[in-house]
Write a protein that holds these residues in place. Structure first.
Motif, PDB file in Angstrom:
ATOM      1  N   ASP A  99       0.638  -0.933   0.065  1.00  0.00           N
ATOM      2  CA  ASP A  99       0.313   0.329   0.512  1.00  0.00           C
ATOM      3  C   ASP A  99       0.955   1.337   0.191  1.00  0.00           C
ATOM      4  O   ASP A  99       2.015   1.230   0.691  1.00  0.00           O
ATOM      5  CB  ASP A  99      -0.770  -0.117   1.050  1.00  0.00           C
ATOM      6  N   ASN A 148      -3.542   9.282  11.896  1.00  0.00           N
ATOM      7  CA  ASN A 148      -4.079   8.687  11.954  1.00  0.00           C
ATOM      8  C   ASN A 148      -2.496   7.784  11.009  1.00  0.00           C
ATOM      9  O   ASN A 148      -2.884   6.736  10.477  1.00  0.00           O
ATOM     10  CB  ASN A 148      -4.298   9.454  10.765  1.00  0.00           C
ATOM     11  N   ARG A 207       0.308   6.631  12.335  1.00  0.00           N
ATOM     12  CA  ARG A 207       0.196   5.595  13.501  1.00  0.00           C
ATOM     13  C   ARG A 207      -0.544   4.481  13.230  1.00  0.00           C
ATOM     14  O   ARG A 207      -0.216   3.091  13.393  1.00  0.00           O
ATOM     15  CB  ARG A 207       0.548   6.195  14.742  1.00  0.00           C
ATOM     16  N   ASN A 208      -1.519   5.032  13.177  1.00  0.00           N
ATOM     17  CA  ASN A 208      -3.054   3.824  13.619  1.00  0.00           C
ATOM     18  C   ASN A 208      -2.645   2.779  12.029  1.00  0.00           C
ATOM     19  O   ASN A 208      -3.150   1.998  12.176  1.00  0.00           O
ATOM     20  CB  ASN A 208      -4.205   4.592  13.316  1.00  0.00           C
ATOM     21  N   GLN A 209      -2.604   3.534  10.966  1.00  0.00           N
ATOM     22  CA  GLN A 209      -2.568   3.024   9.415  1.00  0.00           C
ATOM     23  C   GLN A 209      -1.218   1.993   9.467  1.00  0.00           C
ATOM     24  O   GLN A 209      -1.561   1.324   9.313  1.00  0.00           O
ATOM     25  CB  GLN A 209      -2.098   3.983   8.587  1.00  0.00           C
ATOM     26  N   ASP A 258       0.282   0.861  12.317  1.00  0.00           N
ATOM     27  CA  ASP A 258      -0.097  -0.681  13.115  1.00  0.00           C
ATOM     28  C   ASP A 258      -0.810  -1.607  12.855  1.00  0.00           C
ATOM     29  O   ASP A 258      -0.850  -2.621  13.131  1.00  0.00           O
ATOM     30  CB  ASP A 258      -0.901  -0.003  14.363  1.00  0.00           C
ATOM     31  N   THR A 259      -1.726  -1.099  11.877  1.00  0.00           N
ATOM     32  CA  THR A 259      -2.950  -1.702  10.964  1.00  0.00           C
ATOM     33  C   THR A 259      -2.143  -2.902   9.998  1.00  0.00           C
ATOM     34  O   THR A 259      -2.350  -3.694   9.584  1.00  0.00           O
ATOM     35  CB  THR A 259      -3.744  -1.835  10.854  1.00  0.00           C
ATOM     36  N   ALA A 260      -1.072  -2.353   9.439  1.00  0.00           N
ATOM     37  CA  ALA A 260      -0.678  -2.563   8.077  1.00  0.00           C
ATOM     38  C   ALA A 260       0.659  -1.829   7.730  1.00  0.00           C
ATOM     39  O   ALA A 260       1.228  -0.795   6.789  1.00  0.00           O
ATOM     40  CB  ALA A 260      -1.324  -1.476   6.832  1.00  0.00           C
ATOM     41  N   PRO A 261       1.758  -2.330   8.246  1.00  0.00           N
ATOM     42  CA  PRO A 261       3.040  -1.917   8.920  1.00  0.00           C
ATOM     43  C   PRO A 261       4.411  -2.356   7.329  1.00  0.00           C
ATOM     44  O   PRO A 261       4.995  -1.222   7.248  1.00  0.00           O
ATOM     45  CB  PRO A 261       3.570  -3.084   9.394  1.00  0.00           C
ATOM     46  N   THR A 311       2.348  -0.472   5.095  1.00  0.00           N
ATOM     47  CA  THR A 311       2.484   1.103   4.641  1.00  0.00           C
ATOM     48  C   THR A 311       3.827   1.987   4.070  1.00  0.00           C
ATOM     49  O   THR A 311       4.570   2.100   4.724  1.00  0.00           O
ATOM     50  CB  THR A 311       1.256   1.826   4.337  1.00  0.00           C
TER      51      THR A 311
END
Length: 140
Positions: free
Chosen positions: A28, A47, A49-51, A53-56, A58
Protein backbone atom coordinates in the motif's frame (compact mmCIF):
# COMPACT_ATOMS: atom_id res chain seq x y z
CA UNK A 1 -2.15 -26.15 -34.82
CA UNK A 2 -1.55 -28.04 -31.55
CA UNK A 3 1.58 -25.98 -30.92
CA UNK A 4 -0.38 -22.75 -31.37
CA UNK A 5 -3.11 -23.91 -28.96
CA UNK A 6 -0.53 -24.99 -26.37
CA UNK A 7 1.16 -21.60 -26.65
CA UNK A 8 -2.13 -19.75 -26.21
CA UNK A 9 -3.06 -21.93 -23.24
CA UNK A 10 0.34 -21.33 -21.63
CA UNK A 11 0.02 -17.58 -22.15
CA UNK A 12 -3.48 -17.60 -20.69
CA UNK A 13 -2.38 -19.58 -17.60
CA UNK A 14 0.62 -17.32 -17.01
CA UNK A 15 -1.57 -14.24 -17.24
CA UNK A 16 -4.34 -15.71 -15.09
CA UNK A 17 -2.02 -16.71 -12.26
CA UNK A 18 0.65 -13.99 -12.48
CA UNK A 19 -1.67 -10.98 -12.10
CA UNK A 20 -3.22 -12.01 -8.76
CA UNK A 21 0.21 -12.96 -7.43
CA UNK A 22 1.62 -9.57 -8.39
CA UNK A 23 -1.14 -7.63 -6.65
CA UNK A 24 -0.89 -9.84 -3.57
CA UNK A 25 2.68 -8.66 -3.02
CA UNK A 26 2.06 -4.99 -3.82
CA UNK A 27 2.57 -2.59 -0.92
CA UNK A 28 0.00 0.00 0.00
CA UNK A 29 1.20 3.54 -0.77
CA UNK A 30 -0.32 6.64 0.79
CA UNK A 31 0.41 10.36 0.62
CA UNK A 32 -0.92 12.60 3.37
CA UNK A 33 -1.45 16.24 2.34
CA UNK A 34 -1.06 18.86 5.08
CA UNK A 35 -1.56 22.56 4.32
CA UNK A 36 -2.82 23.68 7.75
CA UNK A 37 -0.69 22.40 10.63
CA UNK A 38 -2.93 23.72 13.38
CA UNK A 39 -6.00 21.81 12.16
CA UNK A 40 -4.46 18.79 10.44
CA UNK A 41 -1.04 17.82 11.79
CA UNK A 42 -1.83 15.99 15.02
CA UNK A 43 -4.77 14.11 13.48
CA UNK A 44 -2.64 13.15 10.48
CA UNK A 45 0.20 11.86 12.65
CA UNK A 46 -2.21 9.76 14.70
CA UNK A 47 -3.89 8.45 11.54
CA UNK A 48 -0.52 7.47 10.11
CA UNK A 49 0.44 5.68 13.32
CA UNK A 50 -2.86 3.79 13.29
CA UNK A 51 -2.43 2.92 9.63
CA UNK A 52 1.06 1.53 10.20
CA UNK A 53 -0.11 -0.39 13.26
CA UNK A 54 -2.70 -2.10 11.06
CA UNK A 55 -0.72 -2.34 7.81
CA UNK A 56 2.98 -2.01 8.73
CA UNK A 57 4.22 -2.48 5.16
CA UNK A 58 2.53 0.70 3.93
CA UNK A 59 4.74 3.31 2.23
CA UNK A 60 3.75 6.69 3.67
CA UNK A 61 4.80 10.15 2.52
CA UNK A 62 3.63 13.35 4.19
CA UNK A 63 3.71 16.42 1.96
CA UNK A 64 3.43 19.77 3.72
CA UNK A 65 3.11 23.19 2.14
CA UNK A 66 1.68 26.61 2.97
CA UNK A 67 0.75 26.79 6.67
CA UNK A 68 1.13 23.01 6.84
CA UNK A 69 4.91 23.17 7.14
CA UNK A 70 4.70 24.69 10.62
CA UNK A 71 4.43 21.40 12.51
CA UNK A 72 7.83 20.37 11.13
CA UNK A 73 9.52 23.50 12.44
CA UNK A 74 11.60 23.34 15.60
CA UNK A 75 9.74 26.37 16.96
CA UNK A 76 6.24 24.86 16.45
CA UNK A 77 3.94 25.69 19.37
CA UNK A 78 3.00 22.01 19.88
CA UNK A 79 6.49 20.62 19.20
CA UNK A 80 6.48 18.73 22.50
CA UNK A 81 3.40 16.83 21.33
CA UNK A 82 4.14 16.27 17.63
CA UNK A 83 7.94 15.91 17.88
CA UNK A 84 7.96 12.42 19.38
CA UNK A 85 5.27 11.27 16.94
CA UNK A 86 7.26 12.58 13.97
CA UNK A 87 10.45 10.86 15.16
CA UNK A 88 8.65 7.57 15.82
CA UNK A 89 6.98 7.64 12.41
CA UNK A 90 10.24 8.54 10.67
CA UNK A 91 11.82 5.51 12.37
CA UNK A 92 9.05 3.42 10.79
CA UNK A 93 9.91 4.72 7.31
CA UNK A 94 7.52 7.66 6.93
CA UNK A 95 8.93 10.47 4.78
CA UNK A 96 8.14 14.10 5.58
CA UNK A 97 8.45 16.43 2.57
CA UNK A 98 8.44 20.23 2.99
CA UNK A 99 7.67 22.49 0.03
CA UNK A 100 10.63 24.70 -0.89
CA UNK A 101 8.32 27.20 -2.63
CA UNK A 102 6.62 27.73 0.73
CA UNK A 103 10.01 28.34 2.33
CA UNK A 104 10.81 30.97 -0.28
CA UNK A 105 7.42 32.70 -0.02
CA UNK A 106 7.44 32.71 3.78
CA UNK A 107 11.16 33.53 4.02
CA UNK A 108 11.91 30.40 6.04
CA UNK A 109 15.24 28.55 6.19
CA UNK A 110 15.80 24.80 6.07
CA UNK A 111 17.68 24.90 9.37
CA UNK A 112 14.45 25.98 11.11
CA UNK A 113 13.02 22.50 10.52
CA UNK A 114 13.41 19.27 12.47
CA UNK A 115 16.04 16.84 11.24
CA UNK A 116 13.29 14.42 10.21
CA UNK A 117 12.13 16.79 7.44
CA UNK A 118 13.13 16.41 3.80
CA UNK A 119 12.50 19.01 1.13
CA UNK A 120 10.84 18.98 -2.26
CA UNK A 121 10.88 21.81 -4.81
CA UNK A 122 7.05 22.01 -4.93
CA UNK A 123 4.59 20.37 -2.58
CA UNK A 124 1.77 20.42 -5.13
CA UNK A 125 3.97 18.90 -7.82
CA UNK A 126 5.11 16.21 -5.37
CA UNK A 127 1.48 15.39 -4.53
CA UNK A 128 0.73 15.05 -8.24
CA UNK A 129 3.73 12.82 -8.92
CA UNK A 130 3.01 10.53 -6.00
CA UNK A 131 -0.61 10.11 -7.04
CA UNK A 132 0.53 9.28 -10.57
CA UNK A 133 2.76 6.59 -9.04
CA UNK A 134 -0.27 4.99 -7.38
CA UNK A 135 -0.21 6.62 -3.94
CA UNK A 136 -3.64 6.98 -2.36
CA UNK A 137 -4.37 10.59 -1.39
CA UNK A 138 -5.48 11.48 2.13
CA UNK A 139 -6.12 14.97 3.45
CA UNK A 140 -6.95 14.83 7.17
Amino acid sequence: MKTLLRGLLAAFLLTAFALPATSAFARDKVVYHIDDAEHQALAALRNIRNQLDTAPDTDVVVVAHSQGVDFLMESYKDAATVGPLISALRARGVKFEVCELTLKLRKLKKDQFVLDADFTPSGVVELTRLQQKGYAYIKP
